[in-house]
Design a protein around this motif. Structure first.
Motif, PDB file in Angstrom:
ATOM      1  N   GLY A  93       0.814  -1.215   0.000  1.00  0.00           N
ATOM      2  CA  GLY A  93       0.000   0.000   0.000  1.00  0.00           C
ATOM      3  C   GLY A  93       0.846   1.263   0.000  1.00  0.00           C
ATOM      4  O   GLY A  93       0.520   2.250  -0.662  1.00  0.00           O
ATOM      5  N   PHE A  94       1.959   1.229   0.713  1.00  0.00           N
ATOM      6  CA  PHE A  94       2.848   2.380   0.796  1.00  0.00           C
ATOM      7  C   PHE A  94       3.451   2.735  -0.561  1.00  0.00           C
ATOM      8  O   PHE A  94       3.577   3.903  -0.911  1.00  0.00           O
ATOM      9  N   PHE A  95       3.820   1.728  -1.350  1.00  0.00           N
ATOM     10  CA  PHE A  95       4.482   1.960  -2.634  1.00  0.00           C
ATOM     11  C   PHE A  95       3.540   1.907  -3.834  1.00  0.00           C
ATOM     12  O   PHE A  95       3.985   2.016  -4.970  1.00  0.00           O
ATOM     13  N   LYS A  96       2.251   1.735  -3.613  1.00  0.00           N
ATOM     14  CA  LYS A  96       1.288   1.543  -4.695  1.00  0.00           C
ATOM     15  C   LYS A  96       1.336   2.651  -5.749  1.00  0.00           C
ATOM     16  O   LYS A  96       1.307   2.373  -6.944  1.00  0.00           O
ATOM     17  N   GLU A  97       1.451   3.882  -5.342  1.00  0.00           N
ATOM     18  CA  GLU A  97       1.440   4.993  -6.306  1.00  0.00           C
ATOM     19  C   GLU A  97       2.687   5.017  -7.190  1.00  0.00           C
ATOM     20  O   GLU A  97       2.692   5.655  -8.235  1.00  0.00           O
ATOM     21  N   TYR A  98       3.729   4.295  -6.804  1.00  0.00           N
ATOM     22  CA  TYR A  98       4.964   4.261  -7.584  1.00  0.00           C
ATOM     23  C   TYR A  98       4.993   3.101  -8.581  1.00  0.00           C
ATOM     24  O   TYR A  98       5.951   2.950  -9.319  1.00  0.00           O
ATOM     25  N   VAL A  99       3.950   2.281  -8.601  1.00  0.00           N
ATOM     26  CA  VAL A  99       3.821   1.115  -9.478  1.00  0.00           C
ATOM     27  C   VAL A  99       5.074   0.235  -9.393  1.00  0.00           C
ATOM     28  O   VAL A  99       5.831   0.105 -10.349  1.00  0.00           O
ATOM     29  N   PRO A 100       5.317  -0.352  -8.232  1.00  0.00           N
ATOM     30  CA  PRO A 100       6.521  -1.176  -8.069  1.00  0.00           C
ATOM     31  C   PRO A 100       6.429  -2.501  -8.815  1.00  0.00           C
ATOM     32  O   PRO A 100       5.343  -2.981  -9.142  1.00  0.00           O
ATOM     33  N   GLN A 101       7.576  -3.055  -9.089  1.00  0.00           N
ATOM     34  CA  GLN A 101       7.667  -4.377  -9.695  1.00  0.00           C
ATOM     35  C   GLN A 101       8.402  -5.264  -8.706  1.00  0.00           C
ATOM     36  O   GLN A 101       9.490  -4.929  -8.259  1.00  0.00           O
ATOM     37  N   TYR A 102       7.795  -6.383  -8.336  1.00  0.00           N
ATOM     38  CA  TYR A 102       8.401  -7.289  -7.374  1.00  0.00           C
ATOM     39  C   TYR A 102       8.964  -8.491  -8.109  1.00  0.00           C
ATOM     40  O   TYR A 102       8.267  -9.120  -8.906  1.00  0.00           O
ATOM     41  N   ASP A 103      10.206  -8.792  -7.863  1.00  0.00           N
ATOM     42  CA  ASP A 103      10.842  -9.938  -8.497  1.00  0.00           C
ATOM     43  C   ASP A 103      11.625 -10.709  -7.452  1.00  0.00           C
ATOM     44  O   ASP A 103      12.050 -10.160  -6.439  1.00  0.00           O
ATOM     45  N   TYR A 104      11.817 -11.981  -7.714  1.00  0.00           N
ATOM     46  CA  TYR A 104      12.586 -12.842  -6.831  1.00  0.00           C
ATOM     47  C   TYR A 104      13.747 -13.404  -7.624  1.00  0.00           C
ATOM     48  O   TYR A 104      13.574 -13.893  -8.736  1.00  0.00           O
ATOM     49  N   ILE A 105      14.935 -13.323  -7.061  1.00  0.00           N
ATOM     50  CA  ILE A 105      16.133 -13.787  -7.737  1.00  0.00           C
ATOM     51  C   ILE A 105      16.770 -14.860  -6.869  1.00  0.00           C
ATOM     52  O   ILE A 105      17.031 -14.648  -5.684  1.00  0.00           O
TER      53      ILE A 105
END
Length: 80
Positions: free
Chosen positions: A12-24
């Motif tokens: 919710g905190f980062f929603k306005e920044y349209v984050p991309q979550y990835d796992y490496i």
């Protein structure tokens, strides 16, 4: 990745920044994350470090510390 209250708050905190979550998954974490960040032209890398025990922390350097010295991309380190 388990959905926790902390994860939902973070999303919710980062929603306005349209984050991309990835796992490496890699043997050399800091090099893999730095290379991937450059590949996708990341503007920020968010790190949620795993908590280690006191004894383990004496013998092993943290991945976060390694990444802080190797990455040219800004890091944001938070906890769960």
């Amino acid at each position: 990745f388990p959905v926790t209250i902390g994860a939902l708050m973070l999303e919710g905190f980062f929603k306005e920044y349209v984050p991309q979550y990835d796992y490496i998954d890699s043997e050399d974490f800091s090099t893999a994350v730095s290379a991937y960040g450059k590949e996708v032209k990341a503007q920020l890398i968010l790190i949620i470090p795993k908590e280690h025990g006191w004894i383990e922390s004496l013998f092993k350097e943290s991945h976060t510390k390694q990444l802080a010295f190797r990455s040219s991309i800004p890091l944001l380190v938070t906890h769960r």
